[in-house]
Design a protein around this motif. Structure first.
Motif, short mmCIF file in Angstrom:
data_model
loop_
_atom_site.label_atom_id
_atom_site.label_comp_id
_atom_site.label_asym_id
_atom_site.label_seq_id
_atom_site.Cartn_x
_atom_site.Cartn_y
_atom_site.Cartn_z
N TRP A 14 0.83 -1.20 0.00
CA TRP A 14 0.00 0.00 0.00
C TRP A 14 0.87 1.26 0.00
CZ3 TRP A 14 -4.38 0.67 -1.95
CH2 TRP A 14 -5.46 -0.20 -1.75
N LYS A 15 1.94 1.23 0.79
CA LYS A 15 2.84 2.38 0.85
C LYS A 15 3.52 2.62 -0.49
CE LYS A 15 6.62 4.33 3.60
NZ LYS A 15 7.56 4.09 4.73
N ALA A 16 3.95 1.54 -1.14
CA ALA A 16 4.60 1.66 -2.45
C ALA A 16 3.62 2.20 -3.49
CB ALA A 16 5.14 0.30 -2.88
N ILE A 17 2.39 1.69 -3.46
CA ILE A 17 1.37 2.15 -4.41
C ILE A 17 1.10 3.63 -4.21
CG2 ILE A 17 -1.09 2.01 -5.01
CD1 ILE A 17 -0.90 -1.01 -4.58
N MET A 18 0.94 4.05 -2.95
CA MET A 18 0.69 5.46 -2.67
C MET A 18 1.87 6.32 -3.10
SD MET A 18 -2.37 5.78 -1.53
CE MET A 18 -2.86 4.39 -2.57
N HIS A 19 3.07 5.79 -2.90
CA HIS A 19 4.28 6.55 -3.25
C HIS A 19 4.36 6.83 -4.75
CE1 HIS A 19 8.44 7.85 -2.19
NE2 HIS A 19 8.63 7.63 -3.48
N VAL A 20 3.99 5.84 -5.55
CA VAL A 20 4.10 6.04 -7.01
C VAL A 20 2.85 6.65 -7.63
CG1 VAL A 20 5.78 4.19 -7.29
CG2 VAL A 20 3.35 3.65 -7.52
N THR A 21 1.67 6.44 -6.98
CA THR A 21 0.44 6.92 -7.60
C THR A 21 0.04 8.33 -7.18
OG1 THR A 21 -0.96 5.88 -5.91
CG2 THR A 21 -0.48 4.60 -7.90
N LEU A 22 0.28 8.71 -5.94
CA LEU A 22 -0.16 10.03 -5.49
C LEU A 22 0.48 11.16 -6.31
CD1 LEU A 22 -0.46 9.73 -1.60
CD2 LEU A 22 -2.29 9.97 -3.29
N PRO A 23 1.81 11.15 -6.51
CA PRO A 23 2.37 12.20 -7.36
C PRO A 23 1.82 12.13 -8.79
CG PRO A 23 4.10 11.15 -6.07
CD PRO A 23 2.87 10.31 -5.92
N ALA A 24 1.60 10.90 -9.30
CA ALA A 24 1.05 10.76 -10.65
C ALA A 24 -0.36 11.32 -10.71
CB ALA A 24 1.06 9.29 -11.07
N VAL A 25 -1.16 11.07 -9.66
CA VAL A 25 -2.53 11.58 -9.63
C VAL A 25 -2.53 13.10 -9.50
CG1 VAL A 25 -4.65 11.66 -8.25
CG2 VAL A 25 -3.59 9.47 -8.76
N PHE A 26 -1.65 13.64 -8.65
CA PHE A 26 -1.56 15.09 -8.55
C PHE A 26 -1.16 15.70 -9.89
CE2 PHE A 26 -0.95 14.52 -3.82
CZ PHE A 26 -2.15 15.13 -3.48
N THR A 27 -0.25 15.02 -10.58
CA THR A 27 0.16 15.48 -11.91
C THR A 27 -1.03 15.46 -12.86
OG1 THR A 27 2.42 14.67 -11.59
CG2 THR A 27 1.71 15.07 -13.86
N LYS A 318 -4.68 -4.93 -4.78
CA LYS A 318 -4.91 -3.63 -4.16
C LYS A 318 -5.22 -2.56 -5.20
CE LYS A 318 -2.50 -4.29 0.22
NZ LYS A 318 -2.77 -5.72 0.29
N LEU A 319 -4.64 -2.66 -6.37
CA LEU A 319 -4.95 -1.70 -7.44
C LEU A 319 -6.39 -1.87 -7.93
CD1 LEU A 319 -1.64 -1.64 -9.52
CD2 LEU A 319 -2.64 0.26 -8.23
N ILE A 320 -6.88 -3.09 -7.97
CA ILE A 320 -8.28 -3.33 -8.35
C ILE A 320 -9.21 -2.67 -7.34
CG2 ILE A 320 -10.08 -5.08 -8.60
CD1 ILE A 320 -7.89 -6.94 -9.76
N ILE A 321 -8.93 -2.88 -6.05
CA ILE A 321 -9.75 -2.27 -5.01
C ILE A 321 -9.73 -0.75 -5.13
CG2 ILE A 321 -9.93 -1.89 -2.50
CD1 ILE A 321 -8.80 -4.76 -2.16
N LEU A 322 -8.55 -0.20 -5.34
CA LEU A 322 -8.40 1.26 -5.41
C LEU A 322 -9.13 1.86 -6.60
CD1 LEU A 322 -7.03 3.82 -4.32
CD2 LEU A 322 -5.02 3.25 -5.71
N THR A 323 -8.96 1.27 -7.78
CA THR A 323 -9.57 1.85 -8.98
C THR A 323 -11.09 1.73 -8.99
OG1 THR A 323 -9.14 -0.22 -10.19
CG2 THR A 323 -7.52 1.53 -10.42
N VAL A 324 -11.60 0.59 -8.59
CA VAL A 324 -13.06 0.40 -8.58
C VAL A 324 -13.71 1.30 -7.53
CG1 VAL A 324 -14.93 -1.23 -8.17
CG2 VAL A 324 -12.94 -1.93 -9.52
#
Length: 444
Positions: A14-27, A318-324
């Motif tokens: 979860w920490k790794a996913i947040m680390h790579v996705t949050l900046p991408a989402v903000f972008t 975890k990505l499936i849970i997050l996206t849906v």
């Protein structure tokens, strides 16, 4: 560099996913604001034809964005694999190729748009009352095309090196400048669509300068030295194939928007503006989900390449849970707030009513569209360029374009929006199925 590898390999999922996705989402959020700014401030003029002009021209520049995405995402995936293998020389070659491909493509594309403005506007479905504004917007935007390609492409490449925050800063600089200049050029200097285009070009120029500064002063991997690109120029084809699925989605989006605009043409500029505004609202969901999945691509690619079955399995779940979950919640919110969201772009009551009518159709796929992006990015991360390309062809091409004509024949004006809902939901389910079969091969 070692800390970046630890992120891909060792951090809690979860920490790794947040680390790579949050900046991408903000972008992505910055890109959404960037994308909406021109239409928002033009909308404040109360001239529906000017809003329609931007809506008509936008598909042409989605092709530029597609090319930059193809180079950036393909290069990012290839560089991430080189990073995992410790091959810094290969990473230099790939990054140089990507940078020069963006610059040269931008120059050629700009010349093409300026020379063929009038025939392209006819193809894009521009109406007579919006023609002058659309031509100004297209030509001014074309002048900034090289900066657009470079800034979009290199923002993706920075993720391969783990410089996610720097990629975010570059986007932020470009967007803030655009937001500041838009009201100045559009509302104060009364430059209309030409002012909107100039503000966008200057924003892309500022972001490009930031990325150049990063490359020359900070980067361990990324370079623009031509000598590296000339060592293996044929590697550009591998980069383009890896990035092709993402590019096809944007290119076909431009083509399908053109077909949709031509079908809407008989309904007048109000219908064209309503469809454009509705599309901007839908971006709020699709672009964020795209950011989550694109941001996770290097995480998936590293663990797929290293053969870490257990970690990849946990990442995918975890990505499936997050996206849906995000897709469902954001769809409900945007549907309830559709009046407010549409009114951001349209002041004309009849055009706004049309926008509110069709945005409901556009939002229907929100809960599942994340599966489309997740499936596509997983197939890219696993090196299955052909399957990923096929999946990308479905949503904006194979399914959507025939549906546009069929549903328009059946439902008229609202049928165009209904076609998007059918294509999005169908392609998401197919993408999930193909990605699952590929994942099962890896997990056996």
């Amino acid at each position: 560099m070692k800390s970046n590898e630890s992120l891909f390999r060792d951090q809690p999922v979860w920490k790794a996913i947040m680390h790579v996705t949050l900046p991408a989402v903000f972008t992505i959020l910055i890109m959404i604001v960037y994308n909406m700014t021109d239409m928002y401030f033009i909308g404040q003029l109360g001239d529906t034809a000017k809003v329609g002009a931007i809506a008509a021209v936008t598909p042409a520049f989605s092709i530029f964005n597609a090319l930059a995405t193809m180079i950036g995402i393909g290069g990012s995936a290839a560089i991430a694999k080189s990073f995992g293998a410790g091959d810094k020389e290969k990473a230099h070659i790939l990054s140089s190729l990507c940078g020069w491909a963006c610059i040269i493509s931008g120059i050629i594309g700009a010349a093409f748009l300026i020379i063929f403005t009038d025939p392209l506007l006819g193809l894009l479905g521009a109406t007579e009352d919006m023609w002058k504004d659309a031509a100004l917007y297209m030509r001014m935007m074309a002048l900034g095309a090289p900066f657009m390609l470079f800034s979009v492409g290199f923002a993706s490449l920075l993720r391969a090196e783990g410089a996610i925050i720097d990629g975010f800063r570059g986007n932020l600089i470009g967007t803030v400048l655009n937001i500041l200049l838009d009201p100045l050029f559009i509302l104060v200097f009364r430059m209309g669509t030409a002012g909107a285009a100039i503000a966008t070009a200057l924003g892309n120029f500022a972001a490009s300068l930031y990325y150049l500064n990063y490359v020359f002063r900070k980067s361990e991997i990324l370079t623009l030295k031509p000598a590296y690109a000339l060592k293996e120029p044929q590697a550009i084809f591998h980069i383009l194939m890896l990035g092709l699925p993402n590019a096809l989605s944007s290119i076909l989006s431009g083509f399908s928007s053109t077909f949709g605009n031509r079908l809407l043409n008989p309904y007048g500029s109000a219908a064209l503006a309503a469809n454009g505004a509705s599309g901007k609202v839908t971006l709020l969901i699709t672009m964020i989900l795209m950011g989550i999945c694109m941001g996770s691509q290097t995480l998936m690619a590293y663990n797929y390449g290293s053969g870490n079955t257990e970690r990849l399995r946990e990442i995918m779940k975890k990505l499936i849970i997050l996206t849906v979950s995000f897709g469902l919640v954001s769809t409900v919110i945007c549907t309830l707030a559709r009046h407010t969201l549409i009114s951001l772009f349209l002041k004309d009551a009849s055009a706004a009513a049309m926008g509110e009518q069709i945005v409901v159709w556009h939002l229907m796929s929100g809960p599942v569209i994340g599966l489309f992006y997740l499936g596509t990015n997983f197939l890219q991360a696993s090196g299955n360029a052909v399957k990923a390309t096929f999946v990308s062809l479905l949503r904006q091409g194979i399914i959507l374009i025939p549906c546009l004509y069929l549903m328009h024949a059946l439902l008229g004006f609202t049928g165009i929006a209904a076609a998007h809902a059918i294509a999005d939901i169908s392609s998401a389910l197919i993408a999930a199925f193909i990605a699952y079969r590929q994942y099962r091969k890896f997990d056996m």
